[in-house]
Design an enzyme around this catalytic site. Structure first.
Site, mmCIF file in Angstrom:
data_model
loop_
_atom_site.group_PDB
_atom_site.id
_atom_site.type_symbol
_atom_site.label_atom_id
_atom_site.label_comp_id
_atom_site.label_asym_id
_atom_site.label_seq_id
_atom_site.Cartn_x
_atom_site.Cartn_y
_atom_site.Cartn_z
ATOM 1 N N LYS A 215 0.828 -1.210 0.000
ATOM 2 C CA LYS A 215 0.000 0.000 0.000
ATOM 3 C C LYS A 215 0.865 1.264 0.000
ATOM 4 O O LYS A 215 0.643 2.201 -0.770
ATOM 5 C CB LYS A 215 -0.922 -0.005 1.226
ATOM 6 C CG LYS A 215 -1.624 1.297 1.501
ATOM 7 C CD LYS A 215 -2.654 1.602 0.435
ATOM 8 C CE LYS A 215 -3.199 3.009 0.574
ATOM 9 N NZ LYS A 215 -4.291 3.289 -0.329
ATOM 10 N N CYS A 269 -3.539 10.979 1.185
ATOM 11 C CA CYS A 269 -2.836 9.704 1.021
ATOM 12 C C CYS A 269 -1.449 9.899 0.425
ATOM 13 O O CYS A 269 -0.449 9.561 1.052
ATOM 14 C CB CYS A 269 -3.637 8.783 0.099
ATOM 15 S SG CYS A 269 -5.327 8.600 0.634
HETATM 16 N N1 SAJ Z 1 -1.660 14.661 -9.218
HETATM 17 C C1 SAJ Z 1 -0.783 15.391 -10.001
HETATM 18 N N2 SAJ Z 1 -0.405 14.863 -11.208
HETATM 19 C C2 SAJ Z 1 -0.856 13.650 -11.641
HETATM 20 C C3 SAJ Z 1 -1.749 12.911 -10.819
HETATM 21 C C4 SAJ Z 1 -2.122 13.444 -9.610
HETATM 22 O O1 SAJ Z 1 -0.352 16.498 -9.652
HETATM 23 O O2 SAJ Z 1 -0.478 13.256 -12.753
HETATM 24 C C5 SAJ Z 1 -2.071 15.217 -7.912
HETATM 25 C C6 SAJ Z 1 -3.569 15.463 -7.811
HETATM 26 O O3 SAJ Z 1 -3.913 16.702 -8.362
HETATM 27 C C7 SAJ Z 1 -3.786 15.384 -6.321
HETATM 28 C C8 SAJ Z 1 -2.771 14.341 -5.874
HETATM 29 O O4 SAJ Z 1 -1.831 14.242 -6.913
HETATM 30 O O5 SAJ Z 1 -3.503 16.625 -5.708
HETATM 31 C C9 SAJ Z 1 -3.345 12.985 -5.567
HETATM 32 O O6 SAJ Z 1 -4.345 12.643 -6.490
HETATM 33 P P1 SAJ Z 1 -4.496 11.176 -7.114
HETATM 34 O O7 SAJ Z 1 -5.659 11.194 -8.023
HETATM 35 O O8 SAJ Z 1 -3.214 10.735 -7.721
HETATM 36 O O9 SAJ Z 1 -4.713 10.223 -5.877
HETATM 37 P P2 SAJ Z 1 -5.711 10.221 -4.585
HETATM 38 O O10 SAJ Z 1 -4.994 10.848 -3.457
HETATM 39 O O11 SAJ Z 1 -7.058 10.732 -4.919
HETATM 40 O O12 SAJ Z 1 -5.840 8.644 -4.351
HETATM 41 C C10 SAJ Z 1 -4.658 7.868 -4.179
HETATM 42 C C11 SAJ Z 1 -4.746 6.663 -5.120
HETATM 43 N N3 SAJ Z 1 -3.460 5.971 -5.159
HETATM 44 C C12 SAJ Z 1 -2.831 5.719 -6.328
HETATM 45 O O13 SAJ Z 1 -3.262 6.068 -7.411
HETATM 46 C C13 SAJ Z 1 -1.548 4.969 -6.236
HETATM 47 C C14 SAJ Z 1 -5.839 5.714 -4.646
HETATM 48 O O14 SAJ Z 1 -5.861 4.542 -5.436
HETATM 49 C C15 SAJ Z 1 -5.616 5.350 -3.169
HETATM 50 O O15 SAJ Z 1 -6.646 4.501 -2.694
HETATM 51 C C16 SAJ Z 1 -5.647 6.632 -2.366
HETATM 52 O O16 SAJ Z 1 -4.570 7.459 -2.808
HETATM 53 C C17 SAJ Z 1 -5.489 6.249 -0.896
HETATM 54 O O17 SAJ Z 1 -6.499 6.265 -0.177
HETATM 55 O O18 SAJ Z 1 -4.377 5.853 -0.498
#
Ligand code: SAJ
Length: 432
Positions: A215, A269
Protein backbone atom coordinates in the site's frame (compact mmCIF):
# COMPACT_ATOMS: atom_id res chain seq x y z
CA UNK A 1 -17.85 -18.45 6.31
CA UNK A 2 -21.52 -17.98 7.16
CA UNK A 3 -24.12 -17.59 4.43
CA UNK A 4 -25.06 -14.07 3.40
CA UNK A 5 -27.92 -13.07 5.73
CA UNK A 6 -26.28 -14.51 8.82
CA UNK A 7 -22.90 -12.81 8.53
CA UNK A 8 -22.46 -9.92 10.96
CA UNK A 9 -19.85 -7.32 10.10
CA UNK A 10 -18.70 -4.32 12.15
CA UNK A 11 -16.90 -1.52 10.33
CA UNK A 12 -14.96 0.80 12.66
CA UNK A 13 -14.61 4.32 11.28
CA UNK A 14 -17.34 5.76 9.04
CA UNK A 15 -15.16 8.15 7.01
CA UNK A 16 -14.28 8.38 3.33
CA UNK A 17 -13.40 4.68 3.19
CA UNK A 18 -15.34 3.14 6.08
CA UNK A 19 -18.79 4.41 5.13
CA UNK A 20 -18.68 3.34 1.46
CA UNK A 21 -17.15 0.01 2.54
CA UNK A 22 -19.87 -0.55 5.15
CA UNK A 23 -22.58 0.29 2.61
CA UNK A 24 -21.15 -2.02 -0.07
CA UNK A 25 -20.85 -4.91 2.41
CA UNK A 26 -24.43 -4.25 3.57
CA UNK A 27 -25.62 -4.36 -0.05
CA UNK A 28 -23.93 -7.75 -0.43
CA UNK A 29 -26.39 -9.09 2.15
CA UNK A 30 -24.42 -9.02 5.40
CA UNK A 31 -25.77 -7.33 8.50
CA UNK A 32 -23.45 -4.36 9.03
CA UNK A 33 -22.88 -2.21 12.09
CA UNK A 34 -20.96 0.99 11.38
CA UNK A 35 -19.14 2.25 14.48
CA UNK A 36 -17.86 5.79 14.80
CA UNK A 37 -16.71 7.86 17.77
CA UNK A 38 -18.51 10.95 16.42
CA UNK A 39 -22.17 11.06 17.48
CA UNK A 40 -23.24 13.37 14.63
CA UNK A 41 -21.80 10.98 12.01
CA UNK A 42 -23.72 8.07 13.55
CA UNK A 43 -26.95 10.11 13.60
CA UNK A 44 -26.57 11.19 9.98
CA UNK A 45 -25.96 7.62 8.79
CA UNK A 46 -28.88 6.27 10.82
CA UNK A 47 -31.13 8.84 9.16
CA UNK A 48 -30.10 7.34 5.81
CA UNK A 49 -27.95 10.31 4.85
CA UNK A 50 -24.21 10.80 4.28
CA UNK A 51 -21.74 13.29 5.74
CA UNK A 52 -19.27 13.04 2.85
CA UNK A 53 -19.66 13.68 -0.88
CA UNK A 54 -18.98 10.67 -3.05
CA UNK A 55 -20.59 9.71 -6.33
CA UNK A 56 -23.76 7.57 -5.74
CA UNK A 57 -22.99 7.06 -2.04
CA UNK A 58 -26.13 8.87 -0.82
CA UNK A 59 -28.46 6.55 -2.75
CA UNK A 60 -26.62 3.43 -1.62
CA UNK A 61 -26.58 4.44 2.06
CA UNK A 62 -30.25 5.47 2.10
CA UNK A 63 -31.12 2.10 0.52
CA UNK A 64 -29.19 -0.14 2.92
CA UNK A 65 -30.28 1.89 5.97
CA UNK A 66 -33.94 1.68 4.83
CA UNK A 67 -33.58 -2.11 4.41
CA UNK A 68 -32.05 -2.32 7.87
CA UNK A 69 -28.83 -4.00 6.70
CA UNK A 70 -26.71 -0.99 7.76
CA UNK A 71 -27.04 0.64 11.17
CA UNK A 72 -24.61 2.95 12.91
CA UNK A 73 -23.63 3.32 16.55
CA UNK A 74 -20.99 4.79 18.79
CA UNK A 75 -20.91 1.41 20.57
CA UNK A 76 -19.36 -1.82 19.31
CA UNK A 77 -21.37 -5.05 19.28
CA UNK A 78 -20.36 -8.67 18.65
CA UNK A 79 -19.77 -9.54 14.97
CA UNK A 80 -18.14 -12.24 12.85
CA UNK A 81 -15.89 -9.88 10.89
CA UNK A 82 -14.43 -6.57 12.10
CA UNK A 83 -13.09 -4.10 9.54
CA UNK A 84 -10.92 -1.24 10.84
CA UNK A 85 -11.00 1.88 8.61
CA UNK A 86 -9.80 4.68 10.88
CA UNK A 87 -7.31 7.45 10.07
CA UNK A 88 -3.54 7.01 10.47
CA UNK A 89 -2.14 10.56 10.50
CA UNK A 90 1.47 11.47 11.09
CA UNK A 91 3.05 13.73 13.70
CA UNK A 92 5.12 16.85 12.98
CA UNK A 93 8.29 14.77 12.58
CA UNK A 94 6.44 12.53 10.06
CA UNK A 95 6.25 9.67 12.54
CA UNK A 96 3.10 7.66 11.79
CA UNK A 97 0.45 7.80 14.50
CA UNK A 98 -1.39 4.47 14.76
CA UNK A 99 -3.21 5.38 17.96
CA UNK A 100 -6.68 5.24 16.32
CA UNK A 101 -5.95 1.76 14.92
CA UNK A 102 -4.93 0.51 18.36
CA UNK A 103 -7.96 2.17 19.97
CA UNK A 104 -10.21 0.44 17.44
CA UNK A 105 -8.50 -2.89 18.17
CA UNK A 106 -8.99 -2.36 21.90
CA UNK A 107 -12.68 -1.67 21.26
CA UNK A 108 -12.97 -4.89 19.25
CA UNK A 109 -11.26 -6.81 22.07
CA UNK A 110 -14.26 -6.13 24.31
CA UNK A 111 -16.58 -8.22 22.12
CA UNK A 112 -14.16 -10.57 20.33
CA UNK A 113 -14.94 -14.28 20.32
CA UNK A 114 -13.39 -17.42 18.89
CA UNK A 115 -13.99 -17.74 15.14
CA UNK A 116 -13.96 -13.98 14.45
CA UNK A 117 -11.91 -12.26 11.75
CA UNK A 118 -10.28 -8.83 12.17
CA UNK A 119 -9.17 -6.94 9.08
CA UNK A 120 -7.20 -3.71 9.10
CA UNK A 121 -7.77 -1.52 6.00
CA UNK A 122 -6.22 1.76 7.20
CA UNK A 123 -2.96 2.74 5.51
CA UNK A 124 -0.42 1.70 8.12
CA UNK A 125 3.30 1.41 8.71
CA UNK A 126 4.76 -2.05 8.22
CA UNK A 127 4.25 -4.10 11.37
CA UNK A 128 0.99 -2.47 12.47
CA UNK A 129 -1.13 -5.60 11.94
CA UNK A 130 1.29 -7.51 14.19
CA UNK A 131 0.90 -4.75 16.78
CA UNK A 132 -2.87 -5.21 16.58
CA UNK A 133 -2.35 -8.93 17.12
CA UNK A 134 -0.08 -8.29 20.13
CA UNK A 135 -2.57 -5.87 21.66
CA UNK A 136 -5.42 -8.36 21.27
CA UNK A 137 -3.25 -11.06 22.83
CA UNK A 138 -2.64 -8.82 25.84
CA UNK A 139 -6.26 -7.75 26.23
CA UNK A 140 -7.76 -11.19 25.59
CA UNK A 141 -5.39 -13.81 27.01
CA UNK A 142 -8.30 -16.28 26.84
CA UNK A 143 -8.12 -16.30 23.02
CA UNK A 144 -5.25 -17.81 21.01
CA UNK A 145 -3.96 -15.26 18.50
CA UNK A 146 -2.39 -16.21 15.14
CA UNK A 147 1.34 -16.47 14.55
CA UNK A 148 2.17 -17.08 18.16
CA UNK A 149 0.47 -20.34 18.89
CA UNK A 150 1.10 -22.42 15.78
CA UNK A 151 -1.97 -23.20 13.70
CA UNK A 152 -4.31 -23.28 16.63
CA UNK A 153 -5.44 -19.66 16.61
CA UNK A 154 -8.96 -18.79 17.71
CA UNK A 155 -9.19 -15.60 15.63
CA UNK A 156 -7.94 -14.53 12.19
CA UNK A 157 -6.13 -11.21 11.68
CA UNK A 158 -5.30 -9.72 8.28
CA UNK A 159 -4.32 -6.51 6.53
CA UNK A 160 -6.13 -5.53 3.35
CA UNK A 161 -5.47 -1.94 2.23
CA UNK A 162 -8.13 0.13 0.57
CA UNK A 163 -6.97 1.37 -2.85
CA UNK A 164 -9.98 3.34 -4.06
CA UNK A 165 -9.82 6.71 -5.82
CA UNK A 166 -12.02 9.47 -4.39
CA UNK A 167 -14.76 10.15 -6.94
CA UNK A 168 -14.77 6.50 -8.05
CA UNK A 169 -14.94 4.82 -4.66
CA UNK A 170 -18.04 2.70 -5.18
CA UNK A 171 -16.82 1.42 -8.54
CA UNK A 172 -13.27 0.75 -7.37
CA UNK A 173 -14.39 -0.95 -4.12
CA UNK A 174 -15.91 -3.65 -6.31
CA UNK A 175 -13.63 -3.73 -9.34
CA UNK A 176 -10.12 -3.18 -7.99
CA UNK A 177 -7.90 -6.12 -7.17
CA UNK A 178 -7.30 -6.57 -3.45
CA UNK A 179 -4.08 -7.53 -1.69
CA UNK A 180 -4.88 -9.55 1.41
CA UNK A 181 -2.09 -10.09 3.89
CA UNK A 182 -2.62 -12.56 6.69
CA UNK A 183 -0.68 -12.82 9.91
CA UNK A 184 -0.70 -16.49 8.84
CA UNK A 185 -1.80 -18.08 5.53
CA UNK A 186 -4.92 -19.31 7.30
CA UNK A 187 -5.78 -15.72 8.32
CA UNK A 188 -5.33 -14.61 4.71
CA UNK A 189 -7.64 -17.35 3.46
CA UNK A 190 -10.35 -16.36 5.95
CA UNK A 191 -10.16 -12.70 4.95
CA UNK A 192 -10.14 -13.72 1.28
CA UNK A 193 -13.47 -15.53 1.68
CA UNK A 194 -14.91 -12.32 3.16
CA UNK A 195 -13.74 -10.04 0.30
CA UNK A 196 -14.91 -12.50 -2.35
CA UNK A 197 -18.49 -11.74 -1.22
CA UNK A 198 -18.41 -8.24 -2.71
CA UNK A 199 -15.18 -7.77 -4.72
CA UNK A 200 -15.18 -8.54 -8.46
CA UNK A 201 -11.44 -7.81 -8.89
CA UNK A 202 -8.84 -10.48 -8.17
CA UNK A 203 -8.08 -11.11 -4.48
CA UNK A 204 -4.43 -12.01 -3.96
CA UNK A 205 -3.08 -13.30 -0.67
CA UNK A 206 0.27 -12.57 0.94
CA UNK A 207 1.71 -11.76 4.37
CA UNK A 208 0.46 -8.84 6.46
CA UNK A 209 3.84 -7.09 6.27
CA UNK A 210 4.04 -7.40 2.47
CA UNK A 211 0.48 -6.07 2.12
CA UNK A 212 1.28 -3.12 4.40
CA UNK A 213 4.35 -2.24 2.38
CA UNK A 214 2.48 -2.71 -0.91
CA UNK A 215 0.00 0.00 0.00
CA UNK A 216 2.75 2.47 0.94
CA UNK A 217 4.64 1.56 -2.21
CA UNK A 218 1.68 2.32 -4.49
CA UNK A 219 1.28 5.84 -3.17
CA UNK A 220 5.03 6.50 -2.98
CA UNK A 221 5.31 5.36 -6.61
CA UNK A 222 2.73 7.93 -7.63
CA UNK A 223 4.34 10.66 -5.53
CA UNK A 224 7.78 10.04 -7.03
CA UNK A 225 6.36 10.07 -10.54
CA UNK A 226 4.40 13.29 -9.96
CA UNK A 227 7.58 14.81 -8.52
CA UNK A 228 9.37 13.95 -11.76
CA UNK A 229 6.66 15.80 -13.72
CA UNK A 230 6.80 18.76 -11.32
CA UNK A 231 10.57 18.96 -11.60
CA UNK A 232 10.28 18.89 -15.39
CA UNK A 233 7.79 21.77 -15.22
CA UNK A 234 10.41 23.96 -13.50
CA UNK A 235 13.12 23.03 -16.01
CA UNK A 236 10.74 23.64 -18.94
CA UNK A 237 9.90 27.10 -17.53
CA UNK A 238 13.60 27.91 -17.38
CA UNK A 239 14.01 26.71 -20.97
CA UNK A 240 10.93 28.57 -22.20
CA UNK A 241 9.32 25.29 -23.32
CA UNK A 242 5.73 24.10 -22.78
CA UNK A 243 6.08 21.21 -20.31
CA UNK A 244 2.75 19.66 -21.27
CA UNK A 245 3.79 19.46 -24.90
CA UNK A 246 7.11 17.87 -23.91
CA UNK A 247 5.33 15.27 -21.75
CA UNK A 248 2.77 14.54 -24.48
CA UNK A 249 5.58 13.98 -26.97
CA UNK A 250 7.78 11.97 -24.60
CA UNK A 251 4.81 9.75 -23.74
CA UNK A 252 4.65 8.67 -27.38
CA UNK A 253 7.71 6.56 -26.55
CA UNK A 254 6.47 3.01 -25.89
CA UNK A 255 8.19 2.78 -22.49
CA UNK A 256 7.67 6.33 -21.19
CA UNK A 257 4.58 7.34 -19.21
CA UNK A 258 5.11 10.65 -17.41
CA UNK A 259 2.38 11.95 -15.09
CA UNK A 260 1.09 15.53 -15.02
CA UNK A 261 2.69 18.48 -13.25
CA UNK A 262 0.46 20.60 -11.05
CA UNK A 263 0.52 22.98 -8.08
CA UNK A 264 1.73 20.22 -5.73
CA UNK A 265 0.26 17.00 -4.39
CA UNK A 266 -2.83 17.02 -2.21
CA UNK A 267 -5.24 14.59 -0.62
CA UNK A 268 -4.76 12.62 2.53
CA UNK A 269 -2.84 9.70 1.02
CA UNK A 270 -0.13 10.48 -1.50
CA UNK A 271 1.22 13.46 0.44
CA UNK A 272 1.25 11.38 3.65
CA UNK A 273 2.01 7.72 2.97
CA UNK A 274 5.52 8.08 1.50
CA UNK A 275 6.64 9.50 4.85
CA UNK A 276 5.76 6.15 6.47
CA UNK A 277 8.46 4.53 4.33
CA UNK A 278 10.94 7.36 4.93
CA UNK A 279 10.35 7.24 8.65
CA UNK A 280 10.81 3.46 8.73
CA UNK A 281 14.15 3.52 6.88
CA UNK A 282 15.52 7.06 6.46
CA UNK A 283 18.95 5.88 5.31
CA UNK A 284 17.57 4.08 2.27
CA UNK A 285 14.86 6.47 1.11
CA UNK A 286 16.56 9.58 -0.33
CA UNK A 287 14.49 9.38 -3.53
CA UNK A 288 11.13 9.08 -1.77
CA UNK A 289 12.00 11.90 0.63
CA UNK A 290 13.20 14.15 -2.18
CA UNK A 291 10.02 13.51 -4.16
CA UNK A 292 8.00 14.73 -1.17
CA UNK A 293 10.17 17.83 -0.97
CA UNK A 294 9.92 18.47 -4.72
CA UNK A 295 6.13 18.22 -4.64
CA UNK A 296 5.78 20.46 -1.58
CA UNK A 297 8.33 22.83 -3.11
CA UNK A 298 6.17 23.11 -6.24
CA UNK A 299 3.39 24.67 -4.15
CA UNK A 300 5.78 27.30 -2.79
CA UNK A 301 7.05 27.93 -6.34
CA UNK A 302 3.50 28.55 -7.63
CA UNK A 303 2.82 30.98 -4.77
CA UNK A 304 5.97 32.94 -5.74
CA UNK A 305 5.02 32.91 -9.44
CA UNK A 306 1.49 34.10 -8.64
CA UNK A 307 2.75 36.88 -6.37
CA UNK A 308 5.11 38.12 -9.11
CA UNK A 309 2.28 38.13 -11.67
CA UNK A 310 -0.20 39.87 -9.36
CA UNK A 311 2.31 42.49 -8.25
CA UNK A 312 3.18 43.23 -11.87
CA UNK A 313 -0.39 44.40 -12.44
CA UNK A 314 -1.33 46.62 -9.50
CA UNK A 315 -5.01 46.88 -8.72
CA UNK A 316 -6.10 44.13 -11.12
CA UNK A 317 -8.58 41.61 -9.68
CA UNK A 318 -7.37 38.02 -9.53
CA UNK A 319 -9.44 34.86 -9.94
CA UNK A 320 -8.12 31.72 -8.24
CA UNK A 321 -9.76 28.82 -10.05
CA UNK A 322 -10.34 25.89 -7.69
CA UNK A 323 -9.62 24.90 -4.09
CA UNK A 324 -10.11 21.11 -4.24
CA UNK A 325 -7.10 18.79 -4.13
CA UNK A 326 -7.94 17.50 -7.59
CA UNK A 327 -10.49 17.80 -10.37
CA UNK A 328 -14.24 17.39 -9.99
CA UNK A 329 -14.40 16.59 -6.28
CA UNK A 330 -15.31 18.65 -3.20
CA UNK A 331 -12.44 17.36 -1.07
CA UNK A 332 -10.11 20.14 0.15
CA UNK A 333 -7.91 18.02 2.44
CA UNK A 334 -4.18 18.81 2.12
CA UNK A 335 -5.06 20.73 -1.03
CA UNK A 336 -2.21 22.70 -2.61
CA UNK A 337 -4.84 24.83 -4.40
CA UNK A 338 -6.32 25.79 -1.04
CA UNK A 339 -2.87 26.61 0.37
CA UNK A 340 -2.00 28.78 -2.62
CA UNK A 341 -5.36 30.60 -2.64
CA UNK A 342 -5.07 31.26 1.10
CA UNK A 343 -1.55 32.68 0.71
CA UNK A 344 -2.73 34.99 -2.09
CA UNK A 345 -5.88 36.04 -0.21
CA UNK A 346 -3.82 36.85 2.89
CA UNK A 347 -1.48 39.00 0.82
CA UNK A 348 -3.79 40.65 -1.72
CA UNK A 349 -7.11 40.80 0.20
CA UNK A 350 -10.13 41.91 -1.80
CA UNK A 351 -8.30 41.67 -5.11
CA UNK A 352 -8.61 37.90 -4.77
CA UNK A 353 -11.78 36.17 -5.97
CA UNK A 354 -12.14 32.44 -5.50
CA UNK A 355 -14.04 30.25 -7.95
CA UNK A 356 -14.89 26.83 -6.57
CA UNK A 357 -18.06 25.22 -7.94
CA UNK A 358 -17.79 22.51 -5.26
CA UNK A 359 -17.99 24.99 -2.33
CA UNK A 360 -21.15 26.72 -1.11
CA UNK A 361 -19.05 29.13 0.96
CA UNK A 362 -15.35 29.86 1.42
CA UNK A 363 -13.64 27.51 3.90
CA UNK A 364 -12.88 28.84 7.39
CA UNK A 365 -9.31 29.93 6.67
CA UNK A 366 -10.59 32.73 4.44
CA UNK A 367 -12.62 34.48 7.15
CA UNK A 368 -9.55 36.50 8.17
CA UNK A 369 -9.13 37.69 4.57
CA UNK A 370 -11.21 39.94 2.30
CA UNK A 371 -11.32 37.36 -0.51
CA UNK A 372 -14.75 36.53 -1.97
CA UNK A 373 -16.34 33.49 -3.61
CA UNK A 374 -17.71 34.13 -7.11
CA UNK A 375 -18.77 31.94 -10.03
CA UNK A 376 -16.81 31.37 -13.21
CA UNK A 377 -18.96 33.79 -15.26
CA UNK A 378 -18.34 36.60 -12.77
CA UNK A 379 -14.64 35.77 -12.78
CA UNK A 380 -14.49 35.99 -16.57
CA UNK A 381 -16.33 39.30 -16.44
CA UNK A 382 -14.28 40.90 -13.66
CA UNK A 383 -10.80 39.36 -13.38
CA UNK A 384 -7.93 40.02 -15.77
CA UNK A 385 -5.60 37.66 -13.90
CA UNK A 386 -6.52 33.99 -13.63
CA UNK A 387 -4.59 31.47 -11.57
CA UNK A 388 -5.71 27.96 -12.56
CA UNK A 389 -5.22 25.71 -9.54
CA UNK A 390 -7.62 22.83 -10.21
CA UNK A 391 -8.56 21.19 -13.52
CA UNK A 392 -12.31 21.03 -12.87
CA UNK A 393 -14.19 20.31 -16.12
CA UNK A 394 -16.08 23.59 -15.83
CA UNK A 395 -12.78 25.52 -16.02
CA UNK A 396 -11.34 23.35 -18.79
CA UNK A 397 -14.36 24.11 -20.98
CA UNK A 398 -13.92 27.92 -20.95
CA UNK A 399 -13.21 28.71 -24.64
CA UNK A 400 -10.28 30.86 -25.73
CA UNK A 401 -12.48 33.80 -26.77
CA UNK A 402 -13.63 34.22 -23.16
CA UNK A 403 -10.08 34.36 -21.78
CA UNK A 404 -7.90 35.59 -24.65
CA UNK A 405 -7.35 38.95 -22.91
CA UNK A 406 -6.45 37.41 -19.51
CA UNK A 407 -3.06 37.04 -17.91
CA UNK A 408 -3.09 33.37 -16.91
CA UNK A 409 -0.96 31.26 -14.62
CA UNK A 410 -2.14 27.78 -15.56
CA UNK A 411 -0.66 25.26 -13.10
CA UNK A 412 -2.65 22.37 -14.60
CA UNK A 413 -2.13 22.88 -18.32
CA UNK A 414 -5.87 23.03 -19.04
CA UNK A 415 -5.63 25.89 -21.57
CA UNK A 416 -2.85 24.93 -24.00
CA UNK A 417 -4.07 27.55 -26.51
CA UNK A 418 -3.75 30.44 -24.02
CA UNK A 419 -1.55 33.24 -25.42
CA UNK A 420 1.51 33.58 -23.18
CA UNK A 421 1.31 37.30 -22.46
CA UNK A 422 -2.14 38.66 -23.18
CA UNK A 423 -2.45 42.41 -22.57
CA UNK A 424 -4.58 43.50 -19.61
CA UNK A 425 -7.53 45.63 -20.57
CA UNK A 426 -7.71 48.88 -18.58
CA UNK A 427 -11.43 48.27 -18.04
CA UNK A 428 -10.61 45.26 -15.91
CA UNK A 429 -8.42 47.11 -13.42
CA UNK A 430 -9.94 47.86 -10.01
CA UNK A 431 -11.00 51.46 -9.71
CA UNK A 432 -8.53 53.29 -7.44
N1 SAJ B 1 -1.66 14.66 -9.22
C1 SAJ B 1 -0.78 15.39 -10.00
N2 SAJ B 1 -0.41 14.86 -11.21
C2 SAJ B 1 -0.86 13.65 -11.64
C3 SAJ B 1 -1.75 12.91 -10.82
C4 SAJ B 1 -2.12 13.44 -9.61
O1 SAJ B 1 -0.35 16.50 -9.65
O2 SAJ B 1 -0.48 13.26 -12.75
C5 SAJ B 1 -2.07 15.22 -7.91
C6 SAJ B 1 -3.57 15.46 -7.81
O3 SAJ B 1 -3.91 16.70 -8.36
C7 SAJ B 1 -3.79 15.38 -6.32
C8 SAJ B 1 -2.77 14.34 -5.87
O4 SAJ B 1 -1.83 14.24 -6.91
O5 SAJ B 1 -3.50 16.63 -5.71
C9 SAJ B 1 -3.35 12.99 -5.57
O6 SAJ B 1 -4.35 12.64 -6.49
P1 SAJ B 1 -4.50 11.18 -7.11
O7 SAJ B 1 -5.66 11.19 -8.02
O8 SAJ B 1 -3.21 10.74 -7.72
O9 SAJ B 1 -4.71 10.22 -5.88
P2 SAJ B 1 -5.71 10.22 -4.58
O10 SAJ B 1 -4.99 10.85 -3.46
O11 SAJ B 1 -7.06 10.73 -4.92
O12 SAJ B 1 -5.84 8.64 -4.35
C10 SAJ B 1 -4.66 7.87 -4.18
C11 SAJ B 1 -4.75 6.66 -5.12
N3 SAJ B 1 -3.46 5.97 -5.16
C12 SAJ B 1 -2.83 5.72 -6.33
O13 SAJ B 1 -3.26 6.07 -7.41
C13 SAJ B 1 -1.55 4.97 -6.24
C14 SAJ B 1 -5.84 5.71 -4.65
O14 SAJ B 1 -5.86 4.54 -5.44
C15 SAJ B 1 -5.62 5.35 -3.17
O15 SAJ B 1 -6.65 4.50 -2.69
C16 SAJ B 1 -5.65 6.63 -2.37
O16 SAJ B 1 -4.57 7.46 -2.81
C17 SAJ B 1 -5.49 6.25 -0.90
O17 SAJ B 1 -6.50 6.26 -0.18
O18 SAJ B 1 -4.38 5.85 -0.50
Amino acid sequence: MLSAPELKVAVLGLGYIGLPTAAVIARSGAQVLGVDVTRSVVDIVNSGKVHIEEVDLDGLVSGVVARGTLTASTEIAPADVFVIAVPTPFADDHAPDIRYVLEAAATIATVLKAGDTIILESTSPVGTTEQVRDLLARLRPDLRVPGRTGDGADVAIAYCPERVLPGRILVELIDNDRVIGGITPRCARKALAFYRRFVRGACVTTTARAAEMTKLTENAFRDVNIAFANELSLVADTMGVDVWEVIRLANRHPRVNILQPGPGVGGHCIAVDPWFLVHADPDHTPLIRTAREVNDGKTAHVVAQAIALIESLPGVPVACLGLAFKANIDDFRESPALRIALALAARFGNRVRIVEPYAAALPNGFTETAATLIDIDAAIASCAIMIVLVDHDVFRSVPLEERADKRVLDTRGIWPDQPRLAPVSAALRLAG
